[in-house]
Write a protein that holds these residues in place. Structure first.
Motif, short mmCIF file in Angstrom:
data_model
loop_
_atom_site.label_atom_id
_atom_site.label_comp_id
_atom_site.label_asym_id
_atom_site.label_seq_id
_atom_site.Cartn_x
_atom_site.Cartn_y
_atom_site.Cartn_z
N ILE A 171 100.20 29.53 56.60
CA ILE A 171 99.78 30.61 55.70
C ILE A 171 100.68 30.59 54.47
CG2 ILE A 171 99.38 33.10 55.44
CD1 ILE A 171 99.17 33.33 58.46
N LYS A 226 101.40 32.26 50.50
CA LYS A 226 101.13 33.31 49.49
C LYS A 226 101.30 32.71 48.10
CE LYS A 226 102.83 37.77 47.82
NZ LYS A 226 103.82 38.84 48.08
N ILE A 234 96.46 35.11 49.49
CA ILE A 234 96.87 34.46 50.74
C ILE A 234 95.88 33.35 51.06
CG2 ILE A 234 97.11 34.80 53.24
CD1 ILE A 234 99.29 36.22 51.59
N ARG A 253 94.98 30.82 54.26
CA ARG A 253 95.25 30.46 55.66
C ARG A 253 94.58 29.11 55.96
NH1 ARG A 253 94.49 36.21 56.11
NH2 ARG A 253 92.24 35.86 56.18
N ASP A 289 92.42 35.27 51.05
CA ASP A 289 92.47 36.70 51.33
C ASP A 289 93.30 37.40 50.24
OD1 ASP A 289 92.55 39.20 52.58
OD2 ASP A 289 92.86 38.34 54.57
N ASP A 293 94.49 40.42 50.83
CA ASP A 293 95.37 41.33 51.56
C ASP A 293 96.70 40.62 51.86
OD1 ASP A 293 96.71 43.03 53.22
OD2 ASP A 293 95.03 43.36 54.59
N THR A 294 97.71 40.90 51.03
CA THR A 294 98.98 40.21 51.19
C THR A 294 99.91 40.92 52.19
OG1 THR A 294 99.87 41.40 49.29
CG2 THR A 294 98.92 39.24 48.85
N TYR A 339 98.65 39.64 56.11
CA TYR A 339 98.19 38.27 55.78
C TYR A 339 97.79 37.46 57.01
CZ TYR A 339 103.12 37.45 56.88
OH TYR A 339 104.34 37.42 57.49
N GLN A 340 98.23 37.88 58.20
CA GLN A 340 97.89 37.10 59.39
C GLN A 340 96.60 37.59 60.06
OE1 GLN A 340 99.96 39.64 59.13
NE2 GLN A 340 101.21 39.90 60.95
N SER A 365 92.60 37.90 60.24
CA SER A 365 91.44 37.13 59.76
C SER A 365 90.16 37.60 60.44
CB SER A 365 91.65 35.64 60.07
OG SER A 365 90.45 34.94 59.89
#
Ligand SMILES: [Zn+2]
Length: 218
Positions: free
Chosen positions: A92, A94, A110, A112, A153, A155-156, A159-160, A162
């Motif tokens: 992942i 940023k 983000i 992934r 994504d 959404d920081t 971030y994990q 999904s």
């Protein structure tokens, strides 16, 4: 009094003028993660959903060459790197101040990356477009052949999380789809060397014919 008011107005005006130089952080244009890329499955493709029974919140890429290198898309920081029990080897990253060409806005994004054969970076590392994140592969429970699956994504904080997962794994958690962006809205194809990128659509129609029409970066 009138003079004082004039002075205050002047100061406020000068302050306003100077704000953009503080607010304008250096935006960056993010490039595709595989240099000679085929899109084998596109973003939220209807035929894909029909066939596999779930929505596709990213792109699947393979390379037209023997290279399976996954490159970082710009300047960023590795937030996580390791083996996810469902999605395989996962990285992942940023990317701050990324330009979203589809909307003209700038956001921290983000990325992934999943199913990697090998991981070339560790958590906390700084990356540039010249950093290899690893090689794409076929790791994880639901991968059916070597490819890179990646999703973007806004959404920081979480971030994990999904929308790809219905139940949480050890690295990636089950999340919502409201903050996911199509890679087509964000990515550029960097045509100049040393990257000399190209991108095409290929496969069974799990992508739109225009999905590889990314803006070019010299
Ligand atoms: Zn995929």
């Amino acid at each position: 009094m009138k003079k004082l008011l004039g002075l205050v107005v002047s100061i406020v005006f000068l302050l306003t003028l100077s704000i953009p130089s503080f607010a304008q952080a250096a935006t960056q244009k993010l490039i595709q993660p595989v240099n000679d890329a085929y899109i084998t499955a596109g973003f939220l493709n209807a035929k894909y959903e029909q066939k596999f029974g779930f929505k596709h919140y990213g792109w699947d890429l393979t390379s037209s060459t023997s290279s399976r290198t996954v490159w970082a898309s710009g300047k960023g920081t590795v937030l996580a790197a390791g083996y996810d029990n469902i999605l395989g080897n996962t990285v992942i990253v940023k990317y701050p101040d990324a330009y979203i060409h589809a909307t003209g806005s700038t956001k921290d994004l983000i990325f992934r990356y999943h199913h990697l054969a090998s991981i070339g970076v560790s958590k906390g590392a700084s990356v540039t477009k010249d950093t290899s994140l690893g090689k794409y592969g076929n790791t994880g429970k639901y991968s059916t052949g070597a490819h890179l699956h990646f999703e973007i994504d806004t959404d920081t904080t979480y971030y994990q999380y999904s929308p790809t997962l219905g139940s949480s794994s050890n690295i990636i958690k089950a999340g919502s789809s409201s903050t996911i962006l199509s890679p087509k809205k964000v990515l550029y194809t960097k045509v100049s060397s040393p990257d000399s990128q190209q991108i095409w659509v290929l496969g069974d129609g799990y992508q739109s014919s225009t999905e590889a029409d990314l803006p070019l970066l010299k």
